[in-house]
Motif scaffolding. Structure first.
Motif, PDB file in Angstrom:
ATOM      1  N   ARG A  46      -3.714  10.110  10.382  1.00 47.05           N
ATOM      2  CA  ARG A  46      -4.566   9.403   9.427  1.00 47.05           C
ATOM      3  C   ARG A  46      -5.682  10.325   8.928  1.00 47.05           C
ATOM      4  O   ARG A  46      -6.000  10.332   7.731  1.00 47.05           O
ATOM      5  N   LEU A  83      -0.027   2.275  -2.877  1.00 47.30           N
ATOM      6  CA  LEU A  83      -0.745   2.135  -1.612  1.00 47.30           C
ATOM      7  C   LEU A  83      -1.362   0.755  -1.434  1.00 47.30           C
ATOM      8  O   LEU A  83      -1.234   0.150  -0.364  1.00 47.30           O
ATOM      9  N   VAL A 104       2.409  -0.654  -0.041  1.00 45.71           N
ATOM     10  CA  VAL A 104       2.213  -0.426   1.390  1.00 45.71           C
ATOM     11  C   VAL A 104       1.255  -1.452   1.979  1.00 45.71           C
ATOM     12  O   VAL A 104       1.497  -2.009   3.050  1.00 45.71           O
ATOM     13  N   LEU A 128      -4.832   2.705   4.780  1.00 47.89           N
ATOM     14  CA  LEU A 128      -4.498   3.836   5.650  1.00 47.89           C
ATOM     15  C   LEU A 128      -4.944   3.576   7.083  1.00 47.89           C
ATOM     16  O   LEU A 128      -4.239   3.938   8.039  1.00 47.89           O
ATOM     17  N   ALA A 177      -2.368   0.400   8.261  1.00 49.87           N
ATOM     18  CA  ALA A 177      -0.907   0.395   8.120  1.00 49.87           C
ATOM     19  C   ALA A 177      -0.251   1.150   9.276  1.00 49.87           C
ATOM     20  O   ALA A 177      -0.722   2.224   9.678  1.00 49.87           O
ATOM     21  N   LEU A 182       2.145   3.747  10.557  1.00 53.53           N
ATOM     22  CA  LEU A 182       2.736   4.904   9.877  1.00 53.53           C
ATOM     23  C   LEU A 182       4.134   5.174  10.424  1.00 53.53           C
ATOM     24  O   LEU A 182       4.486   6.288  10.815  1.00 53.53           O
ATOM     25  N   THR A 185       6.292   4.472   4.801  1.00 52.23           N
ATOM     26  CA  THR A 185       5.160   4.659   5.706  1.00 52.23           C
ATOM     27  C   THR A 185       5.402   5.711   6.770  1.00 52.23           C
ATOM     28  O   THR A 185       4.441   6.189   7.373  1.00 52.23           O
ATOM     29  N   GLU A 186       6.641   6.090   7.021  1.00 52.05           N
ATOM     30  CA  GLU A 186       6.933   7.091   8.052  1.00 52.05           C
ATOM     31  C   GLU A 186       6.182   8.381   7.758  1.00 52.05           C
ATOM     32  O   GLU A 186       6.281   8.947   6.674  1.00 52.05           O
ATOM     33  N   ALA A 221       3.293   8.809   7.010  1.00 49.52           N
ATOM     34  CA  ALA A 221       2.363   8.592   5.898  1.00 49.52           C
ATOM     35  C   ALA A 221       2.915   9.107   4.579  1.00 49.52           C
ATOM     36  O   ALA A 221       2.164   9.563   3.713  1.00 49.52           O
TER      37      ALA A 221
END
Length: 450
Positions: free
Chosen positions: A20, A72, A76, A126, A129, A131, A137-138, A140
């Motif tokens: 992150r 985002l 996400v 961020l 979520a 990651l 999302t994997e 980021a």
């Protein structure tokens, strides 16, 4: 055929907290640059279209926020839309650049407020979520995609600054001097297969995937990009007035538009001069030539008795390590770019002289493959075997075909997050406002094939 002899990637080994932080840093660096590029001029300059080739700077700024909100905040984060009413305005496929000034765009103050609100919500997403769990999302990925997108528009805005008229408003320190002695002008790239593309780079985009084996015949490649001094020899030798060196399409374009030198160059008493971000200066001989189209690069190569490299040839020269048989992330290895490796990130507002970055050389001894100038190759934009569009077709797939030529390596205006040994850029062969140059290749003579 997929391959596994790819380099590791440090992002994959980060803890969620460190990932992150790494991602927030990339996003923050992009935003600092966007702000610097837009704060450098007044509101009138922000809303003016400086060239029909480019959008007004204020469009780019709001578009950056719109894409960030879409991916985002909404996708996400699952949050409510902030400004659904402007989605179409900032959809790059809905409106040509030449038409964008006539749209009811957000004004400078409103655009700045919008992108700030979007960024605040993105950072909240961020933080919250997971990651993992989906391709978006994997590691980021979606956040990395947006950081790259913003930096790509920052480079576009930098090109708009180059096109604007008026006094200089951007400033940066000079790049380093040459740091190495004389070297042979070209290197031999051996025949054989190598791993092209990537299947493991977490923030790689769809057109870079998947990794696959490609055979390349032996060839010779210039150690450095073609310099201004070398290009002047082509100019002074009548290269722009002799159709022998030009393709049919290139000669037609040169003739129709009366092109007689790289863009922003002008012959004056005593030699060639150029305009660079509002500075009028003599053309420096030892810097890579920039602002030339594919057609001009192709013509120079023919005049020099050479040719442009193919895209696989370029990538092999940039990544292949003959000692291990492995493809590296960057010419110098797997480490992220440092100031000693390459001229990137608008750190300097010009190309560095050739030989300024010996630490950035590839194992085969090729220099300045990353940074300074995007390098034209002879290849069309096409999909790799096993390509799958992600996360949307319009990023790459709709551009595949012979209309676009491939550029590799990034420029002095490209940020490190948006370049790597596998990164692929494409544009029309007529483009001259971009920060593009080239280097030459040649086939081996019979006596060299041993």
């Amino acid at each position: 055929m997929s391959v596994t002899n790819e380099p590791p990637h440090p992002v994959r080994d980060l803890s969620p907290e460190a990932l992150r932080e790494h991602t927030a840093t990339a996003l923050g660096r992009a935003r600092e640059r966007s702000v610097a590029l837009t704060d450098a001029v007044d509101d009138g300059e922000l809303t003016r279209q400086h060239s029909k080739l480019m959008s007004p700077l204020v469009w780019d700024l709001a578009h950056i926020g719109s894409q960030e909100e879409l991916w985002l905040v909404r996708d996400v984060g699952g949050r409510e839309p902030l400004r659904p009413d402007i989605d179409d305005l900032y959809d790059a496929f809905q409106h040509a650049r030449a038409d964008r000034p006539a749209l009811p765009l957000l004004g400078p103050a409103e655009a700045r407020a919008y992108v700030s609100e979007v960024r605040e919500k993105s950072f909240d997403v961020l933080e919250r979520a997971p990651l993992e769990g989906s391709r978006l999302t994997e590691a980021a990925f979606a956040f990395g995609m947006i950081a790259q997108h913003e930096q790509q528009h920052d480079e576009t805005m930098l090109a708009t600054h180059q096109l604007r008229r008026g006094e200089p408003v951007l400033h940066a320190p000079e790049p380093p001097p040459r740091r190495m002695g004389a070297v042979a002008p070209e290197v031999l790239v051996p025949a054989g297969s190598f791993s092209m593309g990537t299947s493991v780079e977490p923030w790689a985009l769809d057109n870079e995937r998947p990794a696959h084996e490609v055979h390349v015949d032996a060839f010779a490649l210039d150690v450095f990009p073609v310099t201004n001094g070398q290009y002047v020899a082509f100019l002074d030798g009548g290269g722009y007035s002799d159709p022998r060196w030009w393709s049919e399409a290139g000669w037609a374009y040169r003739s129709e538009h009366d092109i007689s030198a790289p863009r922003f160059w002008r012959r004056e008493p005593g030699g060639w001069w150029r305009t660079r971000f509002g500075v009028h200066e003599p053309v420096p001989e030892d810097e890579p030539v920039v602002h030339v189209s594919f057609y001009e690069a192709e013509a120079y190569a023919a005049w020099a008795g050479k040719r442009l490299p193919t895209e696989p040839e370029w990538e092999k020269a940039a990544r292949y390590d003959p000692a291990t048989g492995r493809s590296l992330r960057y010419p110098w290895g797997d480490d992220e770019p440092g100031v000693e490796h390459a001229n990137l990130g608008q750190r300097h507002l010009r190309t560095a002289v050739v030989g300024a970055y010996p630490a950035g050389a590839s194992p085969l001894g090729v220099h300045q493959l990353i940074g300074d100038v995007w390098e034209w190759t002879s290849s069309d934009f096409s999909a790799y075997p096993g390509f799958a569009a992600f996360p949307y077709r319009e990023y790459s797939e709709v551009f595949f075909g012979p209309e676009y030529k491939m550029l590799r390596g990034g420029s002095f205006g490209t940020d490190a997050v948006a370049i790597r040994g596998t990164f692929r850029n494409w544009d029309y062969p007529i483009r001259r406002q971009i920060f593009a140059g080239f280097r030459c290749a040649r086939d081996l003579r019979p006596d060299e094939r041993s």
